[in-house]
Design a protein around this motif. Structure first.
Motif, short mmCIF file in Angstrom:
data_model
loop_
_atom_site.label_atom_id
_atom_site.label_comp_id
_atom_site.label_asym_id
_atom_site.label_seq_id
_atom_site.Cartn_x
_atom_site.Cartn_y
_atom_site.Cartn_z
N PRO A 1 0.83 -1.21 0.00
CA PRO A 1 0.00 0.00 0.00
C PRO A 1 0.85 1.24 0.00
O PRO A 1 1.97 1.26 0.52
N GLY A 2 0.36 2.31 -0.60
CA GLY A 2 1.08 3.57 -0.59
C GLY A 2 1.03 4.22 0.79
O GLY A 2 0.27 3.83 1.66
N THR A 3 1.88 5.21 0.97
CA THR A 3 1.87 5.96 2.22
C THR A 3 0.56 6.71 2.36
O THR A 3 0.10 7.35 1.41
N PRO A 4 -0.10 6.64 3.52
CA PRO A 4 -1.36 7.37 3.70
C PRO A 4 -1.18 8.86 3.47
O PRO A 4 -0.13 9.43 3.73
N THR A 5 -2.23 9.50 2.97
CA THR A 5 -2.24 10.95 2.87
C THR A 5 -3.39 11.49 3.72
O THR A 5 -4.37 10.80 3.96
N PHE A 6 -3.24 12.72 4.17
CA PHE A 6 -4.19 13.27 5.13
C PHE A 6 -4.55 14.69 4.76
O PHE A 6 -3.79 15.38 4.07
N ARG A 7 -5.69 15.12 5.22
CA ARG A 7 -6.07 16.52 5.13
C ARG A 7 -6.35 17.02 6.54
O ARG A 7 -6.37 16.23 7.49
N ALA A 8 -6.53 18.29 6.68
CA ALA A 8 -6.78 18.86 8.01
C ALA A 8 -8.00 18.21 8.64
O ALA A 8 -8.98 17.87 7.97
N HIS A 9 -7.92 18.01 9.94
CA HIS A 9 -9.02 17.38 10.65
C HIS A 9 -10.27 18.25 10.65
O HIS A 9 -10.19 19.48 10.71
N ASN A 10 -11.41 17.58 10.61
CA ASN A 10 -12.67 18.26 10.89
C ASN A 10 -12.76 18.58 12.39
O ASN A 10 -12.16 17.89 13.22
N ILE A 11 -13.52 19.58 12.71
CA ILE A 11 -13.89 19.85 14.10
C ILE A 11 -15.38 19.58 14.22
O ILE A 11 -16.19 20.18 13.50
N TYR A 12 -15.71 18.65 15.10
CA TYR A 12 -17.10 18.22 15.26
C TYR A 12 -17.74 18.98 16.41
O TYR A 12 -17.07 19.28 17.41
#
Length: 326
Positions: free
Chosen positions: A175-186
Motif C-alpha cells: 500500500p502507498g503511504t497514507p495521505t491526510f487533510r486537516a481534521h474536521n472539528i465536530y
C-alpha cells in the motif's frame, strides 16, 4: 481513526458502528470494567524537543514491557491489556510523537525518531536499570517501530514482539503511504464518535472497546472535538527496508498475527518466519482481524503470558550471528 483518513484510501465504504449508539457507551463486561479501572501513572519524557507521554502500570523493580500502538492511535489502546500483564512486568504504553497526548513535531517525523522515543521511555521508566532487559511489543505501524528498535538497540532488549505488522514478500503489492487533510472539528462528542472508523476497515463485535479507544482518540478544539493525531505525520515519510531490519534484529523476536487479518495473511507470516531463519515463533490469534486487541483481547493476553513466561525461563534460541539467512 477518522473518516478523514479512510476517505483518502481505496477501501469500500463501511458503516460507522458507533454512530448508532447516539453517544451512549455500550454495556461493557465485568472484566473490562475492572481492568480499565486500574489507573495507570502518567509520565512524560523529553525526546529531541518533543514532550512524549506514556502510561505505566506495575512494579518498577520487575522486568519491563513497553507497548507501542499503531498508526494514528494512542497508548489507551493498551489500557485494557496492560493491567493483565503488570502482575509479572512493569508495563508502559507510549504515545508516539504526533499521536495521543504526546507533542507534535512541526519539523517532521522519522522511523528513527519513533524508535528513539521508545528507547527513551524504556530508560526514563527505569526499565533499563533492572537486571532483566525490557521487551518491546508493537502493533501494526508500532510493529515497524519495534522492528527498527530491535535492529538498532536489540543488545539492550530481552526481545521484541511484532503484532500484525506485515513485512511483505517482494511480489506482494504494497500500500502507498497514507495521505491526510486537516481534521474536521465536530460540534460535540456524539458527532465525533459517529465518524470514528478503523483502518484498515473491519467489523468489530466489541463495541465497548471501540467506544473506549474512540473517546481517547479525541481532544477538545474550541467549541467542539477533533482527532488527537497530527495529520501531517506522513508527509515526506519513509518506512525503510523492513525485511532487512527484521533480519538485523539483535534480540529474541516473536511474530503475532490475527487469523483473519487482511494485512497479514498466513503467507506473510511464513515469509517473515523464513526471514528469521525459521527459528522465531509465529503465533496466530484465532478469530482476530488486524486489530487483534479489539477482536480477541483475552486470547491475546493469554498468548503473550505464555510467550513471555517461556522467554523468562529459557535461553535464547536465536542469535543473528548464528543464523544463516541464506
Amino acid at each position: 481513526m477518522s473518516d478523514d483518513i479512510v476517505s483518502r484510501i481505496d477501501f469500500p465504504e463501511l458503516e460507522t458502528p458507533l454512530a448508532g449508539l447516539a453517544g451512549r457507551p455500550p454495556e461493557a463486561p465485568k472484566w473490562f470494567r475492572e481492568v480499565v479501572a486500574v489507573a495507570p501513572k502518567h509520565e512524560h519524557v523529553m525526546v529531541d524537543g518533543a514532550r512524549i507521554h506514556y502510561l505505566r502500570w506495575g512494579d518498577p523493580s520487575k522486568p519491563g514491557l513497553l507497548l507501542i500502538h499503531g498508526n494514528a492511535a494512542h497508548a489507551y489502546w493498551w489500557s485494557f491489556i496492560a493491567p493483565f500483564l503488570s502482575r509479572d512486568y512493569h508495563v508502559a504504553a507510549i504515545d508516539l510523537s504526533g499521536m495521543g497526548d504526546s507533542e507534535w513535531r512541526p519539523g517532521g517525523y522519522s522511523m528513527e525518531g519513533f524508535a528513539a522515543e521508545a528507547l527513551a521511555v524504556c530508560e526514563h521508566s527505569g526499565m533499563l536499570s533492572v537486571a532483566e532487559p525490557p521487551v518491546i511489543l508493537g502493533h501494526s505501524f508500532g510493529g515497524f517501530v519495534t522492528i527498527l528498535a530491535g535492529a538498532l538497540y536489540g543488545e539492550r532488549l530481552a526481545g521484541t514482539v511484532i503484532l500484525d505488522a506485515p513485512v511483505n514478500p517482494p511480489d506482494r503489492p504494497r500500500p502507498g503511504t497514507p495521505t491526510f487533510r486537516a481534521h474536521n472539528i465536530y460540534p460535540d462528542m456524539t458527532t465525533a464518535l459517529g465518524r470514528f472508523r478503523l483502518l484498515p476497515p473491519q467489523t468489530c463485535d466489541n463495541l465497548f472497546i471501540l467506544d473506549y479507544v474512540a473517546r481517547h482518540s479525541l481532544r477538545e478544539a474550541g467549541e467542539g472535538y477533533t482527532w488527537k493525531f497530527d495529520p501531517q505525520i506522513w508527509r515526506n515519510f519513509s518506512i525503510g527496508d523492513m525485511a532487512a531490519l527484521l533480519r538485523d534484529t539483535k534480540c529474541r523476536i516473536a511474530i503475532f498475527r490475527g487469523e483473519n487479518s487482511i494485512l497479514m495473511p498466513p503467507a506473510v507470516g511464513e515469509f517473515m518466519f523464513n526471514l528469521l531463519g525459521r527459528s522465531a515463533p509465529v503465533v496466530e490469534i484465532p478469530q482476530a482481524q488486524h486489530h487483534v486487541m479489539l477482536d480477541q483481547p483475552l486470547a491475546l493476553v493469554a498468548a503473550l503470558r505464555a510467550l513471555l513466561a517461556d522467554w523468562e525461563h529459557s535461553d535464547p534460541s536465536r542469535s543473528p550471528d548464528e543464523v544463516d539467512f541464506g
